[in-house]
Structures are given as structure tokens and as C-alpha cells.
Design an enzyme around this catalytic site. Sequence first.
Site, mmCIF file in Angstrom:
data_model
loop_
_atom_site.group_PDB
_atom_site.id
_atom_site.type_symbol
_atom_site.label_atom_id
_atom_site.label_comp_id
_atom_site.label_asym_id
_atom_site.label_seq_id
_atom_site.Cartn_x
_atom_site.Cartn_y
_atom_site.Cartn_z
ATOM 1 N N GLY A 178 0.729 -1.354 -0.123
ATOM 2 C CA GLY A 178 0.059 0.133 0.064
ATOM 3 C C GLY A 178 1.028 1.155 0.058
ATOM 4 O O GLY A 178 1.991 1.113 0.377
ATOM 5 N N CYS A 229 5.450 -5.710 1.547
ATOM 6 C CA CYS A 229 5.728 -4.457 1.367
ATOM 7 C C CYS A 229 5.183 -3.504 2.780
ATOM 8 O O CYS A 229 5.490 -3.886 3.723
ATOM 9 C CB CYS A 229 5.457 -3.661 0.267
ATOM 10 N N TYR A 230 4.159 -2.802 2.475
ATOM 11 C CA TYR A 230 3.385 -2.122 3.645
ATOM 12 C C TYR A 230 2.933 -3.118 4.330
ATOM 13 O O TYR A 230 3.160 -2.979 5.627
ATOM 14 C CB TYR A 230 2.236 -1.306 2.998
ATOM 15 N N HIS A 278 8.416 -7.632 -3.434
ATOM 16 C CA HIS A 278 7.034 -8.096 -3.876
ATOM 17 C C HIS A 278 7.086 -9.203 -4.707
ATOM 18 O O HIS A 278 7.641 -9.349 -5.740
ATOM 19 C CB HIS A 278 6.630 -6.993 -4.775
ATOM 20 N N GLU A 338 5.105 -11.330 -5.758
ATOM 21 C CA GLU A 338 3.770 -11.400 -6.539
ATOM 22 C C GLU A 338 4.460 -10.958 -8.005
ATOM 23 O O GLU A 338 3.875 -11.197 -9.321
ATOM 24 C CB GLU A 338 2.709 -10.939 -6.354
ATOM 25 N N ASP A 397 -16.560 -14.282 -21.912
ATOM 26 C CA ASP A 397 -17.348 -14.440 -20.375
ATOM 27 C C ASP A 397 -18.433 -14.722 -20.404
ATOM 28 O O ASP A 397 -19.222 -15.715 -19.911
ATOM 29 C CB ASP A 397 -16.845 -12.925 -19.704
ATOM 30 N N LYS A 417 -9.844 -13.991 -15.455
ATOM 31 C CA LYS A 417 -9.927 -14.345 -16.998
ATOM 32 C C LYS A 417 -9.465 -15.617 -17.215
ATOM 33 O O LYS A 417 -9.880 -16.528 -18.084
ATOM 34 C CB LYS A 417 -9.283 -13.274 -17.560
#
Length: 510
Positions: free
Chosen positions: A54, A81-82, A168, A170, A226, A366
Site C-alpha cells: 500500500g 511491503c506495507y 514483492h 508477486e 465471459d 480471466k
Amino acid sequence: MEKILVLDFGGQYNQLIARKVREQHVYAEIKPYSGITVKEIEEQGYKGIIFTGGPNNVYEESSPHYDPEVLKIGIPVLGICYGAQLICFMAGGQVSSAGSAGEYGKVTVRVRESKLFQGIPAESVCWMSHMDFISRVPEDFRVTADTEKCPCAGLEDGSGLIYGVQFHPEVTHTEYGKQIFHNFLYDICGCSGDWHAGEFAKEQIERFKTELSGKRVLLALSGGVDSTVAAVLLHRAVGHDLVCVFVDHGLLRKDEGDRVERVLGKEMGLNLIRVNAAGRFLEKLKGVTEPEQKRKIIGEEFIRVFEEEARKAGNINVLAQGTIYPDIIESGKGDSAVIKSHHNVGGLPDVMSFESIVEPLKYFFKDEVRETGTMLGIPRELVWRQPFPGPGLAVRVIGDITEEKLSILREADAVFREEVAAAGLERDPDQYFAVLTNSNSVGVKGDARSYGYVVALRAVTTDDFMTADWTQLPYEVLEKAGSRIINEVPGVSRVVYDITSKPPATVEWE
Ligand code: XMP
């Protein structure tokens, strides 16, 4: 089903965190930090919690904080992180400003012995983006990683349940990010990996068989991935009690309406009503040049047509929508500026009365929708279809829309698509199409002066369509497409390639 809570503190990569967890076959759910209490976390049986990053500083009163009790309930926590700084703050450590020692981008991280870093070499590349850093870890915590500028790039507590990383994991630039998630999920949270989108879809079908028994369901089918997957999934559950309305607004690409009708209606056996409404849409759009007005007209007309069809079909109880998980998260996001008012059928429930709404894909990203589509036997061409805007070619014919312009654009676009496919690059750009500009230009054709439209070709590469790079298609592909368009499509005098990224441009021209 095992699940992990991704507690959102306003970071940019929250969706990415959830996806990385799901890639490890563990279901992840994102919730805003203010949307769930510690008691609810305990009751809902999460196997682990991830605090996201954040933009804030933990000491500011207005910064997002959380009940420190969460660190004592025996559920493993990983702060990123945050999120890591917040753990430190909650447990009594210290966070300081890094000043000019802030780190952005790729950095070498050194890791020490830790369950979280099992199988990771002592030194590797990680991705950092921070202005503050942990300057003193709380009592009972120890430092497990550092970088040249950051004395605490990783920490963990004595219980083996609470972990934090300043970098990070990710982000793909973190070399061993995947391994870190794996270690956290399997070795620390004790997950077994029971999430498979396809399997979950099968369970959903069984559930809908009971829940929707005896009810008639209406779905607005656009032919996009979708709504197609949602339709086929529900068809498996309720068969012909699912009525799919496909509104052909006359703004589709070449042969698209026929293809949707053939594949979904005839081949997949859906109960499909195709409404050929081109005339009324073009009538309403006559002389309209302003993009937002075009979108509004199309959105409204779509609802009118849909309402009429619903009334004709009679006795419908349930509305089905192809909403996917990112739509749900994003709609909770508040007040960022409206760049374009994207038209979809999300507005329908306000104007029509249904007993209920079903959104069979609301838990899926997705790629999971595509996995489900493949499992359901939907042809590849539909499962891998590139996105196509609801207002269709109306936002690709710049200025006012006429039948003639639409027809020129359809032909030019079809040639471009053929050439990209012929080069084997169909899955390379994430979206590619032709635009009919409202400029005319002079040319020579067969010794005579020609005067016709300028067609622009656009291809973009992107993960999420929020930002996009223009795709560096090979010159040969552009050359072939350009020369075929000039030669085969009457009314075109010039072809140009759009080399603008998003931002500052958007993907579509209007
Ligand atoms: P932009 O042009 O906003 O496009 O950069 C991002 C993605 O969204 C699609 N797009 C739309 N989709 N209704 C839709 O359903 C719309 O009005 C609309 N406008 C843009 C665009 O094709 C791209 O994939």
C-alpha cells in the site's frame, strides 16, 4: 475448499497476489481491510492471510491499520511491503523513512534460513518499491533477509506463523517469488492445493441444477469469452430453460454475428435468440460523432432491445450475467476518474425486475474462465477470442457512423486479422484491430488520383488492459496487411500503424 485471505491495504498488485496464490491451486479471495473483522476471519476458516502492499506510512493516523489481534489467532500471516511494515508496527517494532535510500526495481536480496525461503539461493533478484523500511524488528521477531540498502527485507516471528517481506514476490521480476508463495501456502499454511477452476465449475453446475430447478434464466450473450462460458455452464445445469439473447447491433466485425449463432446456437445447442437490430441502432446513431454519446446511445438501446426480448420470452425468473472476479473487485473501488464509460450489460438489473441474478463466473479470473471454457468443450476460437468492446465498431469508426464506413472497416479489419493469423501471431498481441479514421488522403491508383479514407491498424500487448504497449508486429506482417487493404478494400487510400502506448493513449481510439 481451502482459501487464503488477501487483505487489501491499497496496493497496486493485489489482484496479482490473488492470481499467484491461485496458480498454486489454492483459492484466494481479496477483501478490503475494513471489510472483515478478526472474528469473521476465524469463522470463515481461512488457511492463511496475506497483507498486501500500500502507498501509506504506518505512522500516519489516516493510514490503513488492522486489529493486532489478527497476529494471535494461530492463522499464518504473510505481509508484503506495507503489509510487512504493518506487522512490524502492530507487534511493536519500528519503521523509518528510507529517504534517498528507498529502493525501486530489481535489487539483490540475501536470504537466511527460514521456512519461507526454503529452496531459494542465498542471493537472488527481487523487486522492490518502497520509501520506508523496517528499522527495528519487534521483540520475538528476527530478520530473515536484507539487501544492500535495506537492513530488513524479510522478518519472521518465533512462532513460525508470522512472516513479512519488504519486496514483492508477486511480481515476475522477483526470481523466486513463486517458490515463496509455494512455501507459504504449502509448508506454512498447510494447504493441499484443492483449487482447480474446471473442477469448481463442475461443482457449480451441480449446484445450479438444484438451485435453478424449475426456473427460467435469461442471459445477454455478446459472444465474448465471459458471457459464452457463463452461458455454456448454465446450459449444462438448466438446459433449454436458459434463454440466451444475442443482440446483433450491426456493429460487429465481419461474419461475427453468423459465427456466434452457428457455434453457440447450432453446434453447442444453446437456446439462442438472435435479434437483428442493426437498423434501429444505426438510426439512433445517425450523425452522432461524440464518443461518449455513442456509447450512451448503444447502452440504452441495448437495454430496450433486451427488455423487449425478455418480455417476449415471458415468464423469466432469473437474470444471468458473465461478471468475472476482477469486475467485482474493481466495482468496489471508488472514485477514480472516468476515462470512458464502458458499456456492458451491468445496468440491466436496475431497469428490469427479476427474482434473482446469477453470476456463475464471479469467482474466476480471466485465465480461469478460459480454463473452464476449455473444460466445457467450447471451441478454441471462442475461448481465446480477443476482447471486443460492447459498442463494437461504433468506437472504431471515428466521427459519424454510416453503413458504408462500417463496411469498409469490416473488410480492412478482416484482412488485418487474416494476416496476423497467417503469420501465426494470433495469440501474440492481446488485441488488434483496424480503425477507420475520419481523415481522407490523396493517393494514386493505376495512374489515377485516388481519394479515400485513412485506415489505422492497432495492436497492443498487455496483462490487464489498464496499461498497454503497442505491439512491435513484424514489418512483413504490416506490409502485407497494408498492401492488401489498399488493393482489396475500395475507399481506402492509406494505411498507418498506431505506435502509441496506454497511457497516454487508450486502446480504442474513441
Ligand atoms: P480502452 O480503450 O479503455 O480499452 O483503453 C481497454 C479495453 O476495454 C475495451 N473497451 C470496452 N469494452 N465496452 C466494453 O465492453 C466499452 O465501451 C469499451 N471501451 C473499450 C477495449 O476494447 C480494451 O480491450
